[in-house]
Design a protein around this motif. Structure first.
Motif, PDB file in Angstrom:
ATOM      1  N   SER A 177     -23.649  23.013  27.579  1.00 43.29           N
ATOM      2  CA  SER A 177     -23.608  21.686  28.415  1.00 43.29           C
ATOM      3  C   SER A 177     -22.509  22.035  29.453  1.00 43.29           C
ATOM      4  O   SER A 177     -22.875  21.325  30.793  1.00 43.29           O
ATOM      5  N   ALA A 178     -21.522  22.507  29.370  1.00 47.75           N
ATOM      6  CA  ALA A 178     -20.336  22.771  30.385  1.00 47.75           C
ATOM      7  C   ALA A 178     -21.116  23.605  31.547  1.00 47.75           C
ATOM      8  O   ALA A 178     -20.963  23.715  32.578  1.00 47.75           O
ATOM      9  N   GLY A 179     -22.058  24.606  31.104  1.00 49.78           N
ATOM     10  CA  GLY A 179     -22.710  25.583  32.058  1.00 49.78           C
ATOM     11  C   GLY A 179     -23.686  25.174  32.866  1.00 49.78           C
ATOM     12  O   GLY A 179     -24.279  25.801  33.764  1.00 49.78           O
ATOM     13  N   ARG A 180     -23.936  23.636  32.730  1.00 47.10           N
ATOM     14  CA  ARG A 180     -24.767  22.857  33.825  1.00 47.10           C
ATOM     15  C   ARG A 180     -24.330  23.164  35.079  1.00 47.10           C
ATOM     16  O   ARG A 180     -24.899  22.682  36.255  1.00 47.10           O
ATOM     17  N   PHE A 205     -26.739   9.822  30.981  1.00 44.27           N
ATOM     18  CA  PHE A 205     -26.349  10.054  29.721  1.00 44.27           C
ATOM     19  C   PHE A 205     -27.138  10.708  28.971  1.00 44.27           C
ATOM     20  O   PHE A 205     -28.613  10.538  28.870  1.00 44.27           O
ATOM     21  N   CYS A 206     -26.754  11.891  28.340  1.00 42.13           N
ATOM     22  CA  CYS A 206     -27.564  12.750  27.811  1.00 42.13           C
ATOM     23  C   CYS A 206     -27.093  13.271  26.143  1.00 42.13           C
ATOM     24  O   CYS A 206     -25.824  13.076  26.024  1.00 42.13           O
ATOM     25  N   VAL A 240     -23.316  13.303  31.435  1.00 38.56           N
ATOM     26  CA  VAL A 240     -22.522  12.864  30.209  1.00 38.56           C
ATOM     27  C   VAL A 240     -23.301  13.588  29.128  1.00 38.56           C
ATOM     28  O   VAL A 240     -24.235  12.931  28.663  1.00 38.56           O
ATOM     29  N   PHE A 241     -22.570  14.335  28.190  1.00 39.25           N
ATOM     30  CA  PHE A 241     -23.301  14.835  27.011  1.00 39.25           C
ATOM     31  C   PHE A 241     -22.808  14.265  25.715  1.00 39.25           C
ATOM     32  O   PHE A 241     -21.236  14.342  25.609  1.00 39.25           O
ATOM     33  N   LEU A 242     -23.298  13.550  24.949  1.00 38.72           N
ATOM     34  CA  LEU A 242     -22.725  12.976  23.897  1.00 38.72           C
ATOM     35  C   LEU A 242     -23.534  13.473  22.564  1.00 38.72           C
ATOM     36  O   LEU A 242     -24.530  14.127  22.484  1.00 38.72           O
ATOM     37  N   PRO A 243     -22.574  13.275  21.468  1.00 43.50           N
ATOM     38  CA  PRO A 243     -23.087  14.077  20.294  1.00 43.50           C
ATOM     39  C   PRO A 243     -24.538  13.631  19.414  1.00 43.50           C
ATOM     40  O   PRO A 243     -25.250  14.475  19.051  1.00 43.50           O
ATOM     41  N   SER A 244     -24.965  12.243  19.607  1.00 41.29           N
ATOM     42  CA  SER A 244     -26.244  11.933  19.359  1.00 41.29           C
ATOM     43  C   SER A 244     -26.862  10.826  19.927  1.00 41.29           C
ATOM     44  O   SER A 244     -25.981  10.307  20.852  1.00 41.29           O
ATOM     45  N   HIS A 245     -28.060  10.423  19.813  1.00 40.99           N
ATOM     46  CA  HIS A 245     -28.600   9.232  20.478  1.00 40.99           C
ATOM     47  C   HIS A 245     -28.158   7.976  19.997  1.00 40.99           C
ATOM     48  O   HIS A 245     -27.706   6.992  21.127  1.00 40.99           O
ATOM     49  N   LEU A 246     -27.518   7.829  19.126  1.00 41.12           N
ATOM     50  CA  LEU A 246     -26.878   6.520  18.473  1.00 41.12           C
ATOM     51  C   LEU A 246     -25.371   6.483  19.206  1.00 41.12           C
ATOM     52  O   LEU A 246     -25.173   5.197  19.690  1.00 41.12           O
ATOM     53  N   PHE A 247     -24.698   7.633  19.378  1.00 40.52           N
ATOM     54  CA  PHE A 247     -23.451   7.703  19.893  1.00 40.52           C
ATOM     55  C   PHE A 247     -23.806   7.387  21.387  1.00 40.52           C
ATOM     56  O   PHE A 247     -22.895   6.535  21.995  1.00 40.52           O
ATOM     57  N   VAL A 299     -18.290  14.716  25.531  1.00 39.99           N
ATOM     58  CA  VAL A 299     -17.816  14.132  24.569  1.00 39.99           C
ATOM     59  C   VAL A 299     -18.240  14.875  22.924  1.00 39.99           C
ATOM     60  O   VAL A 299     -19.259  14.882  22.591  1.00 39.99           O
ATOM     61  N   GLY A 300     -16.932  15.123  22.226  1.00 36.50           N
ATOM     62  CA  GLY A 300     -16.986  15.828  20.980  1.00 36.50           C
ATOM     63  C   GLY A 300     -17.164  17.266  21.109  1.00 36.50           C
ATOM     64  O   GLY A 300     -17.430  17.868  22.206  1.00 36.50           O
TER      65      GLY A 300
END
Length: 825
Positions: free
Chosen positions: A768-771, A703-704, A637-644, A727-728
Motif C-alpha cells: 500500500s505504501a508503495g503506491r 477509501f480502499c 486511505v487503506f483500511l483493514p476491511s470493508h466493514l472498517f 490504517v492498521g
C-alpha cells in the motif's frame, strides 16, 4: 546447432487431428494425469529384467543442424540386463517367458472401464513406438516389442495391447514422423540464428541507475550457475528490465532455451510486454506471447464479437465442442497451417493478432495461443501456467519431458505464497454431493448410489465437528470418492450430451483435483473439516507449506528469479517458496531520494479489535483530515476491511467532509473491470505537475481496502497520488486456516504468529505504501496509523528506505505535513 524436442511434444504436435471436444475431457485424458501411483506400483511389481523410467535420447541429423529427441520410457523389459523373473498370475500380471525379446512398456492409468478401451490411444502408442525405435537404435536390435499397459486406477485391473516391430519398420515410421516435423525445425534453425545475432548486438536501453548494473550481473550469474535468486527490488530500481535484459542475453549465449515471465495480475503482464517491446525497438528479434485466460479470449464469451458464425451483440456460454463452436469443429485439421502462417509473419503474438489469425483459419484462439507458445522465445503468463497442477502447460512441464534450460522470471513473488497454497489445496462441500445426486438420480442411479455413499462418509465427520476440526483419517471417504469418480468417468464416456452436463463436469473436475491432491499430500498438509456459516459442511486438504511443490515445478527449468518490491523478510519467502541453501538473496538499493517521502507513524491510534469504537474511528478520520488539508491533491486511505472502511468513512463524512473542496470515492465489495478503471481514472484526472508548486483544484480521497485490488499493481506516477494513509498493520483476520498455519510453524520451531499473521500483514502495508513514490521525481506522504508500528517486531521489518521516519500524534501531524510540503514546494 541442436534443436531439442521431447517425444511427447513431437507426437502430440504432429499426429493431432479432428475437433476440440471438452465433452471427452472428462474421460481418459483427465484420468491419465493421475496415474503416477499406478506407474510406481507396477514398476515395483515387475521382475529384475524390468527397468523403470529409462531416459532415452537420439539424434536425427540434417545437413545444417541436429534434432535431439528425448524422453523417458515407463519401462523396458530387457533380459540382457539380468535374469527376468517369472511373475505370478495372482499378482494380476501375466507370466513372462525368457525368450530374449526386448519390450518397451508404456503405462497409462485410467478410471474408464477397461472393456471400453478396445485399442491404444494413438498418441500413447506413438510415444511407445518412439521409445522402441530409440532403444533399438541404441542397442542395435533387429526386433523389439511394444506393450501398452492400461491400469484401472481404482481396481488395479490391467489390460494389455502388444505389437512386435522390426527395426526397419520403426525406422521408416520414425523417419516419416521426423520429415513431418522438418518444416518446423527448419524454421527454428533459421530463426535461432536471427535471434542470436540480434541479442549479441543488444545494449542495455537506459543509462544504468546506481546499483542497477550490479543487479543485472546478479541475475545473469544466477542463470549461469543454475540457481534461484530471491530479489528484494524496491520501486524505482527498474526490476522488470533488470531481470528481462540479462535473461535475454543468457539466451544469446546459449544458456537459456525459453523465458517464462510469470505474473499474478494483468497489469504486470502489460509491463512485461512493454519491456520486451522496448528491447525490440532497440533491435531485438524475439518471438513473444502473452497468454490470455480462456474466458477473456474465447469468441463465444465476447459480447459483440463479429467473427464467423458467432452471434454478435450477445454473450454465449463457452462450449468447447464441435456442435456448439465452429472454431472447435475441425480445429486440429487447420491449426498447423494457422501456426506456420502466424510464425513466419509476426514476432509479437498479441491477443489481437491471435484472434485475427484464429478467425482467418477458423481455430480456437485459446488453444491456438497455447500452441504458439511452443515456438516462442518468451512466454508471458500467469503463475498458473507453470505451477497449478490443474492447468500447467503440459507441453513443457508434463512428466517425462524432463528438465530443460527454461528461465522463470517470477514477478510480484510475494503473491506466489498464497497462490501456491491455494493451487495445491483442495476442498469439497457436502451440499455439492446432494445437489449432484438430485441432478443424476434419474440419469444414472449408479452415480447417485456412489454419491450417497460419499455423503454418508461426510455425515459421520459432520456429526463430530462443532466448528472445525482436524481429520486424521479420511481413507474411507477417499475410497468411496474414487468409486464415484470412476462411475462419472464411465457416464461421460457414454454420453456426449445430456441435461445438466456443465454442472456434472464442474463437480467432476473438483473431485479429480481433490483426488490428485490427496495423492501427493504429505506432512506439509493439514486435513480439516468445517461447519460453514450457511450450514454447509466442508472437507479440505490445506497445503500449509507449498515449498516442496513449488520447488519441483521450478526444477523443470534451469533457473528462477523471484523478485518483488516487498519480499521481506527474505528468508521467510525463501523458505516457503522452495528456496535451497545454495540459492542467492539480493536486496537491491533504492534509487529514490528518501527525503522526498515523509514517513509518519502515529503513536496514539490503532486498529486493534479491542479499540474499535466510535472514538477511535473519529480519531482516524481526524488524521485523514489533518493530512489531506495541508495540500490539495489525490490521496488513498487503506483500511483493514470493508466493514472498517465503512465505519471510518462514515465518521469522516460526518465530521470533516467539505463538499466545496473534497471528493470521496469508495472501493466497493465487487467492482467490474470497467468500474476499476473508472476509479483509477479519477486519480489521473485531478492533478498538476508535481514540482510546479501548484496544488490541485480539490482534494480527492479514495477509501480502499488494504490488500485489495488498489493496494498493489497500480502505477499512479507524479501527482496522480501524493499521499497514502495506512490504517492498521494488515494482520489477516483470525480463522481456522490462520490458526493451522500458526500451529504448524510453531511445531517447526519458528514463530508461528509471525508466519501466519505478522509477515503477511506487513507485506500488505508495504504494498500500500508503495503506491506513492513511483518515479525519481515523485514527492509524497506516507502515514502509518497504528502505534504497533513503533514496536521492535515491526520496525525490524521496515525496508532500508524507511530508515527515516517521524513519530506523530493527531495534534502534531498537520504541522509535520505542512513543513514537508513547504520544504519541497
Amino acid at each position: 546447432m541442436e534443436i531439442r524436442v521431447s517425444v511427447r511434444q513431437l507426437v502430440e504436435f504432429i499426429l493431432r487431428e479432428g475437433s476440440i471436444d471438452n465433452r471427452k475431457s472428462g474421460g481418459a485424458d483427465t484420468a491419465m494425469q493421475e496415474g503416477s501411483r499406478i506407474h510406481r506400483m507396477l514398476q515395483r511389481r515387475m521382475g529384475s529384467g524390468y527397468h523403470a523410467e529409462i531416459g532415452l535420447q537420439c539424434t536425427w541429423s540434417t545437413p545444417e543442424y541436429d534434432i535431439i529427441i528425448e524422453g523417458r520410457a515407463d519401462g523396458i523389459v530387457d533380459p540382457n540386463w539380468g535374469e527376468f523373473e517369472r511373475i505370478e498370475q495372482d499378482k494380476g500380471l501375466p507370466a513372462q517367458v525368457k525368450d530374449e525379446k526386448v519390450v518397451v512398456d508404456e503405462i497409462k492409468g485410467t478410471y474408464r472401464e477397461l472393456k471400453r478401451i478396445t485399442q491404444p490411444v494413438g498418441v500413447h502408442l506413438a510415444q511407445a513406438k518412439c521409445y522402441a525405435y530409440m532403444y533399438a537404435d541404441e542397442k542395435h536390435l533387429e526386433h523389439i516389442g511394444v506393450r501398452m499397459t492400461y491400469c484401472h486406477i481404482e481396481t488395479e485391473e490391467l489390460k494389455y495391447f502388444h505389437e512386435d516391430y522390426t527395426f526397419a519398420e520403426l525406422k521408416q515410421w520414425f523417419d516419416e514422423l521426423m520429415q513431418e516435423y522438418r518444416k518446423w525445425a527448419d524454421f527454428q534453425f533459421e530463426w535461432n540464428g536471427i535471434r542470436t545475432a540480434s541479442i549479441r548486438q543488444l545494449q542495455f536501453p537506459f543509462p544504468y541507475r546506481e546499483g542497477q548494473k550490479e543487479l543485472v550481473t546478479y541475475v545473469y550469474q544466477t542463470i549461469y550457475h543454475k540457481r534461484k535468486l530471491f530479489l528484494e527490488a524496491p520501486t524505482g530500481v527498474g526490476k522488470t528490465i533488470s531481470t528481462v535484459f540479462p535473461a535475454v542475453k543468457s539466451m544469446g549465449e546459449g544458456l537459456t532455451e525459453k523465458i517464462f515471465y510469470l505474473t499474478a495480475k494483468t497489469i504486470t503482464r502489460t509491463v512485461a510486454q512493454e519491456c520486451f517491446g522496448l528491447l525490440q525497438e532497440k533491435g531485438l528479434r524475439m518471438k513473444t506471447i502473452a497468454l490470455t485466460a480462456k474466458d477473456k479470449i474465447c469468441f463465444l464469451k465476447q459480447e459483440g464479437f463479429q467473427g464467423e458464425d458467432v452471434l454478435a451483440d450477445s454473450v454465449i456460454e463457452a462450449e468447447c465442442n464441435p456442435d456448439a463452436c465452429p472454431y472447435a469443429d475441425g480445429h486440429f485439421d487447420r491449426i498447423n497451417d494457422a501456426m506456420y502462417d502466424f510464425l513466419v509473419h509476426e514476432d509479437h503474438f498479441t491477443r489481437e493478432k491471435v484472434q485475427e489469425y484464429a478467425v482467418r483459419y477458423r481455430v480456437c484462439p485459446f488453444e491456438f495461443s497455447l500452441d504458439m507458445s511452443l515456438f516462442c522465445d518468451a512466454v508471458i503468463c500467469d503463475y498458473n501456467y507453470v505451477f497449478d497442477p490443474r492447468v500447467y502447460l503440459k507441453r513443457f512441464f508434463a512428466d517425462g519431458i524432463g528438465k530443460r534450460d527454461y528461465v522463470f522470471l517470477i514477478d510480484e513473488t510475494h503473491n506466489l505464497l498464497d497462490r501456491g497454497r491455494e493451487m495445491y489445496s483442495a476442498a469439497l462441500l457436502k451440499d455439492a454431493f446432494l445437489r449432484t445426486k438430485r441432478l443424476m438420480k434419474e440419469a444414472s442411479p449408479k452415480i447417485a448410489g456412489h454419491l450417497d455413499k460419499c455423503n454418508r462418509e461426510l455425515l459421520v465427520m459432520k456429526r463430530q465437528c462443532e466448528s472445525y476440526r482436524r481429520e486424521e483419517k479420511i481413507d474411507g471417504f477417499v475410497a468411496a470418492l474414487n468409486r464415484l469418480y470412476g462411475a462419472i468417468d464411465d457416464f461421460l464416456d457414454e454420453h456426449d450430451t445430456f441435461p445438466d452436463k456443465r454442472e456434472l463436469l464442474e463437480f467432476y473436475f473438483e473431485v479429480a483435483h481433490f483426488l490428485n491432491m490427496y495423492e501427493i499430500m504429505d506432512d506439509h498438509y493439514v486435513v480439516y473439516s468445517q461447519l460453514m456459516d450457511d450450514g454447509n459442511f466442508l472437507l479440505r486438504l490445506f497445503c500449509v507449506d507449498p515449498s516442496r511443490n513449488l520447488r519441483l515445478c521450478m526444477q523443470k527449468g534451469r533457473s528462477a528469479i523471484l523478485f518483488s518490491a516487498t519480499l521481506l523478510p527474505i528468508q521467510y519467502y525463501k523458505r516457503l517458496l522452495g528456496g535451497e541453501p545454495t540459492d542467492y538473496e539480493v536486496y537491491a538499493k533504492s534509487a529514490f531520494d528518501e527525503n522526498k517521502k515523509a514517513l509518519l507513524i502515529a503513536n496514539d491510534v490503532t486498529s486493534k479489535y479491542t479499540r474499535r469504537n466510535g472514538e477511535e474511528f473519529l480519531r482516524i478520520a481526524r488524521y485523514i483530515y489533518e493530512v489531506v488539508t495541508q495540500r490539495h491533491g489525490n490521496y488513498m486511505v487503506f483500511l483493514p476491511s470493508h466493514l472498517f472502511l465503512e465505519q471510518v468513512y462514515d465518521s469522516f463524512m460526518e465530521a470533516y467532509y467539505d463538499a466545496d473542496t473534497m471528493e470521496c470515492i469508495v472501493q466497493e465489495d465487487y467492482m467490474s473491470e470497467g468500474q476499476r478503471e473508472e476509479f483509477l481514472l479519477r486519480f489521473q484526472g485531478n492533478g498538476n505537475s508535481d514540482l510546479s508548486g501548484e496544488a490541485a483544484d480539490s482534494i480527492l480521497i479514495g477509501f480502499c481496502v488494504m490488500g485489495g485490488i488498489f493496494s498493489e499493481g497500480i502505477d499512479l506516477k507524479h501527482d496522480s497520488l501524493i499521499g497514502a494513509i495506512i490504517v492498521g498493520t494488515g494482520i489477516p483476520q483470525v480463522g481456522c486456516e490462520r490458526q493451522f498455519l500458526k500451529e504448524y510453524f510453531d511445531a517447526q520451531g519458528e514463530n508461528g504468529f509471525d508466519y501466519a499473521y505478522r509477515y503477511p500483514g506487513m507485506n500488505k502495508v508495504l504494498q500500500s505504501a508503495g503506491r506513492v513514490i513511483r518515479t525519481a521525481e515523485d514527492i509524497g506522504v506516507v502515514a502509518l496509523l497504528d502505534e504497533r508500528f513503533l514496536e521492535p517486531q515491526y520496525r525490524r521489518m521496515f525496508p532500508r528506505e524507511w530508515s527515516q521516519y517521524d513519530v506523530v500524534s493527531v495534534t502534531q501531524i498537520s504541522g509535520k505535513v505542512e513543513r514537508f510540503w513547504n520544504e519541497w514546494l
